[in-house]
Design a protein around this motif. Structure first.
Motif, PDB file in Angstrom:
ATOM      1  N   ALA A 297     -42.382 -16.080   4.745  1.00  0.00           N
ATOM      2  CA  ALA A 297     -43.737 -15.593   5.086  1.00  0.00           C
ATOM      3  C   ALA A 297     -43.955 -14.088   4.400  1.00  0.00           C
ATOM      4  O   ALA A 297     -44.900 -13.734   3.821  1.00  0.00           O
ATOM      5  CB  ALA A 297     -43.910 -15.517   6.618  1.00  0.00           C
ATOM      6  N   LEU A 298     -42.941 -13.388   4.796  1.00  0.00           N
ATOM      7  CA  LEU A 298     -42.840 -11.880   4.051  1.00  0.00           C
ATOM      8  C   LEU A 298     -43.001 -11.921   2.582  1.00  0.00           C
ATOM      9  O   LEU A 298     -43.738 -11.047   2.002  1.00  0.00           O
ATOM     10  CB  LEU A 298     -41.726 -11.448   4.601  1.00  0.00           C
ATOM     11  CG  LEU A 298     -41.365  -9.919   3.865  1.00  0.00           C
ATOM     12  CD1 LEU A 298     -42.393  -8.720   4.388  1.00  0.00           C
ATOM     13  CD2 LEU A 298     -40.023  -9.206   4.212  1.00  0.00           C
ATOM     14  N   GLN A 299     -42.064 -12.790   1.806  1.00  0.00           N
ATOM     15  CA  GLN A 299     -42.177 -12.831   0.513  1.00  0.00           C
ATOM     16  C   GLN A 299     -43.584 -13.303  -0.027  1.00  0.00           C
ATOM     17  O   GLN A 299     -44.086 -12.792  -1.040  1.00  0.00           O
ATOM     18  CB  GLN A 299     -40.999 -13.491  -0.079  1.00  0.00           C
ATOM     19  CG  GLN A 299     -40.853 -13.626  -1.582  1.00  0.00           C
ATOM     20  CD  GLN A 299     -40.361 -12.454  -2.013  1.00  0.00           C
ATOM     21  OE1 GLN A 299     -39.663 -11.512  -1.439  1.00  0.00           O
ATOM     22  NE2 GLN A 299     -40.699 -11.859  -3.255  1.00  0.00           N
ATOM     23  N   ALA A 300     -44.117 -14.217   0.672  1.00  0.00           N
ATOM     24  CA  ALA A 300     -45.388 -14.607   0.183  1.00  0.00           C
ATOM     25  C   ALA A 300     -46.392 -13.506   0.163  1.00  0.00           C
ATOM     26  O   ALA A 300     -47.153 -13.423  -0.526  1.00  0.00           O
ATOM     27  CB  ALA A 300     -45.894 -15.785   1.049  1.00  0.00           C
ATOM     28  N   GLY A 301     -46.276 -12.709   1.342  1.00  0.00           N
ATOM     29  CA  GLY A 301     -47.137 -11.445   1.485  1.00  0.00           C
ATOM     30  C   GLY A 301     -47.003 -10.681   0.428  1.00  0.00           C
ATOM     31  O   GLY A 301     -47.943  -9.938  -0.252  1.00  0.00           O
ATOM     32  N   LEU A 302     -45.517 -10.378   0.041  1.00  0.00           N
ATOM     33  CA  LEU A 302     -45.333  -9.406  -1.007  1.00  0.00           C
ATOM     34  C   LEU A 302     -46.019  -9.810  -2.313  1.00  0.00           C
ATOM     35  O   LEU A 302     -46.276  -9.214  -3.106  1.00  0.00           O
ATOM     36  CB  LEU A 302     -43.804  -9.089  -1.150  1.00  0.00           C
ATOM     37  CG  LEU A 302     -43.141  -8.254   0.081  1.00  0.00           C
ATOM     38  CD1 LEU A 302     -41.647  -8.149  -0.013  1.00  0.00           C
ATOM     39  CD2 LEU A 302     -43.798  -6.899   0.094  1.00  0.00           C
ATOM     40  N   GLU A 303     -45.931 -11.321  -2.650  1.00  0.00           N
ATOM     41  CA  GLU A 303     -46.432 -11.654  -3.952  1.00  0.00           C
ATOM     42  C   GLU A 303     -47.874 -11.500  -3.843  1.00  0.00           C
ATOM     43  O   GLU A 303     -48.599 -11.560  -5.096  1.00  0.00           O
ATOM     44  CB  GLU A 303     -45.898 -13.076  -3.960  1.00  0.00           C
ATOM     45  CG  GLU A 303     -44.325 -13.287  -4.248  1.00  0.00           C
ATOM     46  CD  GLU A 303     -43.824 -14.552  -4.254  1.00  0.00           C
ATOM     47  OE1 GLU A 303     -44.535 -15.508  -4.110  1.00  0.00           O
ATOM     48  OE2 GLU A 303     -42.315 -14.632  -4.463  1.00  0.00           O
ATOM     49  N   ARG A 304     -48.464 -11.709  -2.640  1.00  0.00           N
ATOM     50  CA  ARG A 304     -49.860 -11.497  -2.989  1.00  0.00           C
ATOM     51  C   ARG A 304     -50.328 -10.129  -3.100  1.00  0.00           C
ATOM     52  O   ARG A 304     -51.424  -9.731  -3.748  1.00  0.00           O
ATOM     53  CB  ARG A 304     -50.543 -12.008  -1.658  1.00  0.00           C
ATOM     54  CG  ARG A 304     -51.898 -11.980  -1.255  1.00  0.00           C
ATOM     55  CD  ARG A 304     -52.440 -12.492  -0.306  1.00  0.00           C
ATOM     56  NE  ARG A 304     -53.750 -12.042   0.379  1.00  0.00           N
ATOM     57  CZ  ARG A 304     -54.464 -12.096   1.563  1.00  0.00           C
ATOM     58  NH1 ARG A 304     -53.692 -12.721   2.545  1.00  0.00           N
ATOM     59  NH2 ARG A 304     -55.314 -11.635   1.735  1.00  0.00           N
ATOM     60  N   ALA A 305     -49.553  -9.042  -2.471  1.00  0.00           N
ATOM     61  CA  ALA A 305     -49.638  -7.735  -2.640  1.00  0.00           C
ATOM     62  C   ALA A 305     -49.580  -7.161  -3.928  1.00  0.00           C
ATOM     63  O   ALA A 305     -50.133  -6.126  -4.133  1.00  0.00           O
ATOM     64  CB  ALA A 305     -48.993  -7.074  -1.491  1.00  0.00           C
ATOM     65  N   PHE A 306     -48.232  -7.790  -4.623  1.00  0.00           N
ATOM     66  CA  PHE A 306     -47.925  -7.447  -5.776  1.00  0.00           C
ATOM     67  C   PHE A 306     -48.107  -8.494  -6.722  1.00  0.00           C
ATOM     68  O   PHE A 306     -46.917  -9.148  -7.261  1.00  0.00           O
ATOM     69  CB  PHE A 306     -46.711  -6.615  -5.867  1.00  0.00           C
ATOM     70  CG  PHE A 306     -46.205  -5.545  -4.916  1.00  0.00           C
ATOM     71  CD1 PHE A 306     -46.285  -4.337  -5.606  1.00  0.00           C
ATOM     72  CD2 PHE A 306     -46.018  -5.662  -3.486  1.00  0.00           C
ATOM     73  CE1 PHE A 306     -45.949  -3.341  -4.717  1.00  0.00           C
ATOM     74  CE2 PHE A 306     -45.901  -4.556  -2.739  1.00  0.00           C
ATOM     75  CZ  PHE A 306     -45.868  -3.306  -3.425  1.00  0.00           C
ATOM     76  N   PRO A 307     -49.271  -8.945  -7.086  1.00  0.00           N
ATOM     77  CA  PRO A 307     -49.363  -9.927  -7.918  1.00  0.00           C
ATOM     78  C   PRO A 307     -48.654 -10.011  -9.421  1.00  0.00           C
ATOM     79  O   PRO A 307     -48.360 -10.934 -10.057  1.00  0.00           O
ATOM     80  CB  PRO A 307     -50.940 -10.349  -8.115  1.00  0.00           C
ATOM     81  CG  PRO A 307     -51.590  -9.068  -7.748  1.00  0.00           C
ATOM     82  CD  PRO A 307     -50.760  -8.372  -6.936  1.00  0.00           C
ATOM     83  N   ALA A 308     -48.594  -8.944  -9.949  1.00  0.00           N
ATOM     84  CA  ALA A 308     -47.981  -8.745 -11.332  1.00  0.00           C
ATOM     85  C   ALA A 308     -46.284  -8.652 -11.157  1.00  0.00           C
ATOM     86  O   ALA A 308     -45.932  -9.112 -12.164  1.00  0.00           O
ATOM     87  CB  ALA A 308     -48.692  -7.537 -11.900  1.00  0.00           C
ATOM     88  N   ASP A 309     -46.026  -8.006  -9.984  1.00  0.00           N
ATOM     89  CA  ASP A 309     -44.435  -7.643 -10.218  1.00  0.00           C
ATOM     90  C   ASP A 309     -44.014  -7.503  -8.848  1.00  0.00           C
ATOM     91  O   ASP A 309     -43.661  -6.345  -8.339  1.00  0.00           O
ATOM     92  CB  ASP A 309     -44.101  -6.402 -11.163  1.00  0.00           C
ATOM     93  CG  ASP A 309     -42.851  -6.254 -11.058  1.00  0.00           C
ATOM     94  OD1 ASP A 309     -41.918  -7.027 -11.094  1.00  0.00           O
ATOM     95  OD2 ASP A 309     -42.269  -4.994 -11.309  1.00  0.00           O
ATOM     96  N   PRO A 310     -43.962  -8.506  -8.062  1.00  0.00           N
ATOM     97  CA  PRO A 310     -43.578  -8.513  -6.654  1.00  0.00           C
ATOM     98  C   PRO A 310     -42.369  -8.147  -6.504  1.00  0.00           C
ATOM     99  O   PRO A 310     -41.302  -8.686  -7.317  1.00  0.00           O
ATOM    100  CB  PRO A 310     -43.901  -9.899  -6.113  1.00  0.00           C
ATOM    101  CG  PRO A 310     -43.711 -10.792  -7.250  1.00  0.00           C
ATOM    102  CD  PRO A 310     -44.281  -9.920  -8.694  1.00  0.00           C
ATOM    103  N   PRO A 311     -41.959  -7.227  -5.340  1.00  0.00           N
ATOM    104  CA  PRO A 311     -40.400  -6.891  -5.160  1.00  0.00           C
ATOM    105  C   PRO A 311     -39.470  -8.082  -4.714  1.00  0.00           C
ATOM    106  O   PRO A 311     -39.962  -9.005  -4.196  1.00  0.00           O
ATOM    107  CB  PRO A 311     -40.533  -6.112  -3.882  1.00  0.00           C
ATOM    108  CG  PRO A 311     -41.948  -5.424  -3.856  1.00  0.00           C
ATOM    109  CD  PRO A 311     -42.897  -6.648  -4.598  1.00  0.00           C
TER     110      PRO A 311
END
Length: 264
Positions: A141-155
């Motif tokens: 769930a965390l990684q999905a949130g990071l990918e939504r918050a950083f759509p171009a280059d998620p951590p």
């Protein structure tokens, strides 16, 4: 960072596995224990409770973690130490333990070789590693949130570091290269329970290395809000329970290796 890690992540994510590892350590009846990558002392406290007569030395590379841990678990001797260059004489310990730390070593074979050097004859190496990211309900769930918050280059930290050593065959091969034989390897799935998904998200965003990526963003508060929103959408606001999978290893140095190193 250590305070956020301890407050929000340790009770939910790390304590269940620390209790398991401390029980496994107690079954070996060690007198002298070295803990690597001890963090804020979740496992350290468990070792002290399970083995009150043992001498526990806790180490971490991060000075802030050592300072925090020494206050949290003062019954141990705390030292800052690099797991790849341990500042201890040969044969100093009966047991070396490490909770979710070996994946952070740049050269794991070198670190495991150091473990073998500081172990006494008959000593054991006990550690755990996370399984694949997909087997950790909270961090999916965390990684999905990071990918939504950083759509171009998620951590990619969680996928590549904490969950980047998820193949037990690789760990077994690294142990063999360092002169160890695996006595036991188990897949272990435990449940974590968080009272608040928002608090758990705060722990990940402020108590782990992704904090730097969030703080470097032009709008850090918006990033945090997006990650929290996505985690709540997937997990609910809390209380929430999720399963987490790890691999637990117990290894012994091959016969004659300690004597060879001592004479080299």
């Amino acid at each position: 960072m250590p305070a956020a890690y301890e407050q929000y992540l340790v009770p939910v994510v790390f304590r269940p596995f620390a209790e398991d590892l401390a029980a496994r350590a107690a079954a070996l009846h060690p007198r002298r224990i070295l803990e690597l990558a001890a963090g804020t002392g979740a496992l350290t406290a468990g070792l002290l409770a399970a083995l009150p007569s043992a001498d526990v030395t806790a180490t971490d590379l991060n000075e802030a973690m050592v300072a925090f841990g020494s206050a949290r678990a003062p019954g141990a001797v705390w030292r800052r130490a690099d797991g790849q260059r341990l500042p201890f004489p040969d044969g100093s310990f009966d047991l070396v333990v490490c909770q979710f730390g070996v994946m952070f070593f740049a050269d794991r074979v070198a670190a495991f070789t150091e473990v073998g050097r500081v172990l006494a004859t008959g000593g054991r190496f006990l550690f755990n590693t996370w399984g694949p990211l997909e087997t950790h309900g909270f961090e999916v769930a965390l990684q999905a949130g990071l990918e939504r918050a950083f759509p171009a280059d998620p951590p990619g930290f969680f996928r590549t570091v904490p969950h980047g050593y998820a193949d037990p065959a690789l760990a077994t091969a690294d142990l063999a290269a360092a002169g160890f034989a695996v006595e036991d390897e188990q897949e272990l799935t435990l449940a974590g329970r968080a009272a608040s998904t928002a608090d758990l998200a705060t722990g990940y965003l402020t108590g782990t290395p992704v904090r730097a990526a969030v703080e470097a963003h032009d709008d850090g508060p918006a990033v945090r809000a997006t990650v929290i929103e996505e985690m709540i959408a997937r997990l609910g606001p809390g209380p929430v329970t999720a399963t987490m999978t790890a691999h637990v290893f117990r290894a012994a140095a091959r016969a004659g290796l300690s004597a060879t190193r001592a004479g080299s």
